[in-house]
Structures are given as structure tokens and as C-alpha cells.
Design an enzyme around this catalytic site. Structure first.
Site, PDB file in Angstrom:
ATOM      1  N   TYR A 146      -8.414 -28.069  53.093  1.00 21.34           N
ATOM      2  CA  TYR A 146      -7.058 -28.221  53.609  1.00 21.34           C
ATOM      3  C   TYR A 146      -6.216 -26.969  53.407  1.00 21.34           C
ATOM      4  O   TYR A 146      -5.268 -26.732  54.155  1.00 21.34           O
ATOM      5  CB  TYR A 146      -6.347 -29.397  52.919  1.00 21.34           C
ATOM      6  CG  TYR A 146      -6.667 -30.736  53.506  1.00 21.34           C
ATOM      7  CD1 TYR A 146      -7.945 -31.247  53.449  1.00 21.34           C
ATOM      8  CD2 TYR A 146      -5.668 -31.494  54.118  1.00 21.34           C
ATOM      9  CE1 TYR A 146      -8.233 -32.488  53.981  1.00 21.34           C
ATOM     10  CE2 TYR A 146      -5.947 -32.736  54.653  1.00 21.34           C
ATOM     11  CZ  TYR A 146      -7.232 -33.228  54.578  1.00 21.34           C
ATOM     12  OH  TYR A 146      -7.497 -34.458  55.105  1.00 21.34           O
ATOM     13  N   LYS A 195     -21.124 -32.873  47.290  1.00 16.98           N
ATOM     14  CA  LYS A 195     -22.263 -32.580  48.178  1.00 16.98           C
ATOM     15  C   LYS A 195     -23.011 -31.417  47.533  1.00 16.98           C
ATOM     16  O   LYS A 195     -23.183 -30.343  48.127  1.00 16.98           O
ATOM     17  CB  LYS A 195     -21.730 -32.254  49.590  1.00 16.98           C
ATOM     18  CG  LYS A 195     -22.800 -32.142  50.659  1.00 16.98           C
ATOM     19  CD  LYS A 195     -23.445 -33.458  51.037  1.00 16.98           C
ATOM     20  CE  LYS A 195     -24.593 -33.235  52.015  1.00 16.98           C
ATOM     21  NZ  LYS A 195     -25.393 -34.461  52.242  1.00 16.98           N
ATOM     22  N   ASP A 227     -22.438 -38.594  51.176  1.00 18.12           N
ATOM     23  CA  ASP A 227     -22.999 -39.437  52.245  1.00 18.12           C
ATOM     24  C   ASP A 227     -23.489 -40.757  51.664  1.00 18.12           C
ATOM     25  O   ASP A 227     -23.279 -41.835  52.237  1.00 18.12           O
ATOM     26  CB  ASP A 227     -24.102 -38.695  53.025  1.00 18.12           C
ATOM     27  CG  ASP A 227     -25.100 -37.973  52.127  1.00 18.12           C
ATOM     28  OD1 ASP A 227     -24.889 -37.905  50.896  1.00 18.12           O
ATOM     29  OD2 ASP A 227     -26.112 -37.465  52.663  1.00 18.12           O
ATOM     30  N   ASP A 251     -10.159 -37.850  51.591  1.00 20.92           N
ATOM     31  CA  ASP A 251      -9.444 -38.287  52.791  1.00 20.92           C
ATOM     32  C   ASP A 251     -10.303 -39.305  53.543  1.00 20.92           C
ATOM     33  O   ASP A 251      -9.830 -40.385  53.922  1.00 20.92           O
ATOM     34  CB  ASP A 251      -9.154 -37.067  53.679  1.00 20.92           C
ATOM     35  CG  ASP A 251      -8.450 -37.456  54.966  1.00 20.92           C
ATOM     36  OD1 ASP A 251      -7.503 -38.262  54.902  1.00 20.92           O
ATOM     37  OD2 ASP A 251      -8.853 -36.957  56.040  1.00 20.92           O
ATOM     38  N   ASP A 255     -10.000 -43.803  53.586  1.00 22.40           N
ATOM     39  CA  ASP A 255      -9.837 -44.627  54.792  1.00 22.40           C
ATOM     40  C   ASP A 255     -10.918 -45.701  54.856  1.00 22.40           C
ATOM     41  O   ASP A 255     -10.661 -46.853  55.209  1.00 22.40           O
ATOM     42  CB  ASP A 255      -9.923 -43.768  56.067  1.00 22.40           C
ATOM     43  CG  ASP A 255      -8.544 -43.378  56.598  1.00 22.40           C
ATOM     44  OD1 ASP A 255      -7.618 -43.248  55.767  1.00 22.40           O
ATOM     45  OD2 ASP A 255      -8.389 -43.213  57.824  1.00 22.40           O
TER      46      ASP A 255
HETATM   47  C1  IPM Z   1      -3.783 -38.749  54.512  1.00 20.02           C
HETATM   48  C2  IPM Z   1      -3.596 -38.260  55.919  1.00 20.02           C
HETATM   49  C3  IPM Z   1      -3.244 -36.781  55.870  1.00 20.02           C
HETATM   50  C4  IPM Z   1      -4.411 -36.064  55.188  1.00 20.02           C
HETATM   51  C5  IPM Z   1      -2.925 -36.165  57.233  1.00 20.02           C
HETATM   52  C6  IPM Z   1      -1.788 -36.888  57.917  1.00 20.02           C
HETATM   53  C7  IPM Z   1      -2.644 -34.690  57.158  1.00 20.02           C
HETATM   54  O1  IPM Z   1      -4.740 -38.501  56.666  1.00 20.02           O
HETATM   55  O2  IPM Z   1      -2.812 -38.677  53.726  1.00 20.02           O
HETATM   56  O3  IPM Z   1      -4.876 -39.222  54.187  1.00 20.02           O
HETATM   57  O4  IPM Z   1      -5.414 -35.744  55.841  1.00 20.02           O
HETATM   58  O5  IPM Z   1      -4.321 -35.823  53.999  1.00 20.02           O
HETATM   59 MG    MG Z   2      -6.237 -39.642  55.649  1.00 21.72          MG
END
Ligand code: IPM
Ligand code: MG
Length: 361
Positions: A146, A195, A227, A251, A255
Site C-alpha cells: 500500500y 507467503k 493461500d 485486506d 473481507d
Molecule cells: C479496507 C478498504 C481500504 C483498504 C480501501 C478503501 C483503500 O478496503 O479498509 O479494507 O484497502 O485498506
Molecule cells: Mg478492504
């Protein structure tokens, strides 16, 4: 106690969900005798519309001046919103990355918990979800891909792009220390995800995490390749306590973990530096398609406010009261549309906030 809280309502559903979290916090202040001072900060698209940039120096200064920041969400529809015609460094997301870096918020805590009341919303087979799970994802937030150098260029007529993944040992050590500290207060297990079979940055990650682990003989450490971790999260999520990982892997895995809880609308997060200061936000995005319709689920933001009470203000009793209100509201059968199941009462965002505030004792 006097609490100075800066709010970043942001874009999309952000203003609605932050308003509900504030409602709950105000009730906490009333019941437990605290004074809360709120200030509002513009960030993301909301700041672009006013200042032309997603984050101003004044916004950073206002955040720094507060004891903690409560955020909604930022960003819009990436195909239709005019914000995405701007160069990348002027888009809403750049504001979020900018504030994380400016406030040195290197530790991102994303709890993924399966609530009994929402077990039917869990997409996993019953034989897997039966065991329940309570995972704390610790994501490194100010390094890695990032924030490494990136560029797009043309070489001999060939369009080429490069992103760099850099970690130094200090960056790894400080997030690992936080991970082990938190594991110590939980079930005392850290799964460090990397990884290391491919990446140098992961091999250093593994070494430094092992060095830190030596100071925590009471905490079990295991290493897992990313993975495999993605697969294990749906095969047997109950095996995890703390998942410690770098920025990009965190990240993606967070999710995935949020989805196995049944709804991304339930997941809180805290981003901390090495003081008590923190930025608290739901793990989900700004859902521009349902913005302003009073249908968003404010629970992730309310739970983020609870993390704020716990981590920035040491108010465990108050945080417990907020968490209990969330459980109670679910037990009482109230649901926003995203977590609705048969026999439950469907409510909007604002009503959900009222119901939660009523249950603060
Ligand atoms: C998160 C989001 C952010 C990230 C985006 C919006 C830049 O996906 O907070 O997980 O990738 O960190
Ligand atoms: Mg995210």
C-alpha cells in the site's frame, strides 16, 4: 470522564451509520456519567466536493487534536462517480490511506465473530458453523504494497507498472507485539500469515515474529501460508484466535472472514498507533447504492464505537454495555435488511440506532 471524539461521517451510508453510533454513545455518556464532545471532519469524497482534495492538513490536525476518531465510510461508485475521474492520489481512498499514515495507525484490528442469533446467515455448512468462531484479524496498516513506491511507465512501447512490497523489521516487530499482547487477553494463539515460500518480505516477517514470540512463552505461535489461510477460513474457522498478517493479505482475508460471519454489516475495526489514540470504523464500504435510504446496518459502526470505548478510553464496562445491547437487539428479533431472516422484524438504520440506545444500561 471527558471524551473528545472526532467524527468522519464520510460518503455514501457513512453519515447515516455514524449518526446512529453517536446516538448510542450519547446514551452511554448519559447512563455512565461521561461528557462527550463531538467534532466533525470532512474526508474522502465529502472533502473533495468542498476542498478539491480527499484530506486536508486541517482535517489531519483536527483528528490529532481529538482523543479518538469515529469514521463511517468513504468512497463512491467507482464507475459512475466523478471522484474516480481524478488522478489516484486525489480520489477518496487516498484520504483514508493518508490519514492512516499521518496518524501512524499501524495496527488494524478486525474482529470476526459468529453471533448465535445470526448463525443462519453464515454461508458455511452447518457442520462447520456449529463450532462457532471468534477471530481477531491483526492487519499491518501502514506498510507493504500500500505504501511502497509505485509507477506506471512505458518501456520500448510496452506499458509496464510496478508496485513494491517493503517491510523493515521494526514495522514487523511492533505489529507482532500488539498481536501477541492481544492474544494474551484472548485464547493465547497467534497464526502468523505470510507467503514465505515465495516472498523475501514474508521470510523476514516470519523471522521477526518468531523473535517476538520468544517473549510470550504462554502464547502458541503457528505460521500459515496465505493461500492456505484463505482456504482454512472456510474449512475450519474455529481453529483461529489471532491472525497476524501484513497489509494486503489482511485486506483480503478480513473481507473473507467478514463474509463467513454472515454479514459484512456486523464487522467493526480499530486502527491504533502506539498511544491510546485510535481511528474506529466499520470494515465495510460506503454502499453508495443504498445511501440516504435509511436501510443501512449501523451495527458495525456501533461495535466500532464500542472498540473505541475499550481501546482508547479503557471504558470496558461501557464497551460491554454496547456489545450487550447489540446481542439483545438481535435476540429481540430486530434486523436490518442485510441480516434479515424469517420471523424477524425488519427495521431501518435510524430505528436500529434507537433500539440499540434504548438497550444501553
Ligand atoms: C479496507 C478498504 C481500504 C483498504 C480501501 C478503501 C483503500 O478496503 O479498509 O479494507 O484497502 O485498506
Ligand atoms: Mg478492504
Amino acid at each position: 470522564m471527558e471524551l473528545n471524539i472526532a467524527c468522519i461521517p464520510g460518503d455514501g451510508i457513512g453519515p447515516e451509520i455514524v449518526a446512529e453510533a453517536r446516538k448510542v454513545l450519547e446514551k452511554v455518556a448519559k447512563v455512565y456519567g461521561h461528557r462527550m464532545n463531538f467534532t466533525d471532519i470532512l474526508m474522502g469524497g465529502a472533502s473533495i466536493d468542498v476542498h478539491g482534495v480527499p484530506l486536508t492538513d486541517e482535517a489531519v490536525a483536527a483528528a490529532k487534536a481529538a482523543d479518538a476518531v469515529l469514521m463511517g465510510s468513504i468512497g463512491g461508485n467507482t464507475t459512475t462517480s466523478p471522484w474516480y475521474k481524478l488522478p489516484p492520489e486525489k480520489r477518496p481512498e487516498a484520504g483514508l490511506l493518508g490519514i492512516r499514515k499521518a496518524l501512524n495507525l499501524f495496527a488494524n484490528l478486525r474482529p470476526a465473530v459468529l453471533y448465535d442469533e445470526l448463525a443462519t446467515a453464515c454461508p458455511l455448512k452447518e457442520e462447520i458453523s456449529r463450532a462457532g468462531f471468534d477471530i481477531m484479524i491483526m492487519r499491518e496498516l501502514t506498510g507493504g504494497l500500500y505504501f511502497g513506491e509505485r509507477k506506471t511507465y512505458e518501456e520500448n512501447g510496452l506499458r509496464t507498472a510496478v508496485d513494491t512490497l517493503v517491510y523493515n523489521e521494526n514495522e514487523i516487530r511492533r505489529i507482532a507485539v500488539k498481536g501477541f499482547d492481544i492474544a494474551r487477553k484472548r485464547r493465547k494463539k497467534v497464526t502468523s500469515v505470510d507467503k514465505a515460500n515465495v516472498l523475501d518480505s514474508s521470510r523476514l516477517w516470519r523471522k521477526v515474529v518468531e523473535e517476538v514470540a520468544a517473549d510470550y512463552p504462554d502464547v502458541t505461535l503457528e505460521h500459515m501460508l496465505v493461500d492456505n489461510c484463505a482456504m482454512q477460513l472456510v474449512r475450519d474457522p474455529a481453529q483461529f484466535d489471532v491472525i497476524l498478517t501484513e497489509n494486503m493479505f489482511g485486506d483480503i482475508l478480513s473481507d473473507e472472514a467478514s463474509m463467513v460471519t454472515g454479514s459484512i454489516g456486523m464487522l467493526a475495526s480499530a486502527s491504533l498507533n502506539d498511544t491510546r489514540f485510535g481511528l474506529y470504523e466499520p470494515s465495510h464500504g460506503s454502499a453508495p447504492d443504498i445511501a440516504g435510504m435509511d436501510v443501512a446496518n449501523p451495527i458495525a459502526t456501533v461495535l466500532s464505537a464500542s472498540m473505541m470505548l475499550r481501546y482508547s478510553f479503557d471504558l470496558d464496562r461501557e464497551a460491554d454495555a454496547v456489545d450487550a445491547a447489540v446481542k439483545q437487539v438481535l435476540k429481540d428479533g430486530y434486523r436490518t435488511g442485510d441480516i434479515l431472516s424469517e420471523g424477524c422484524t425488519k427495521v431501518g438504520c435510524s430505528r436500529m440506532g434507537d433500539l440499540l440506545a434504548e438497550r444501553i444500561q
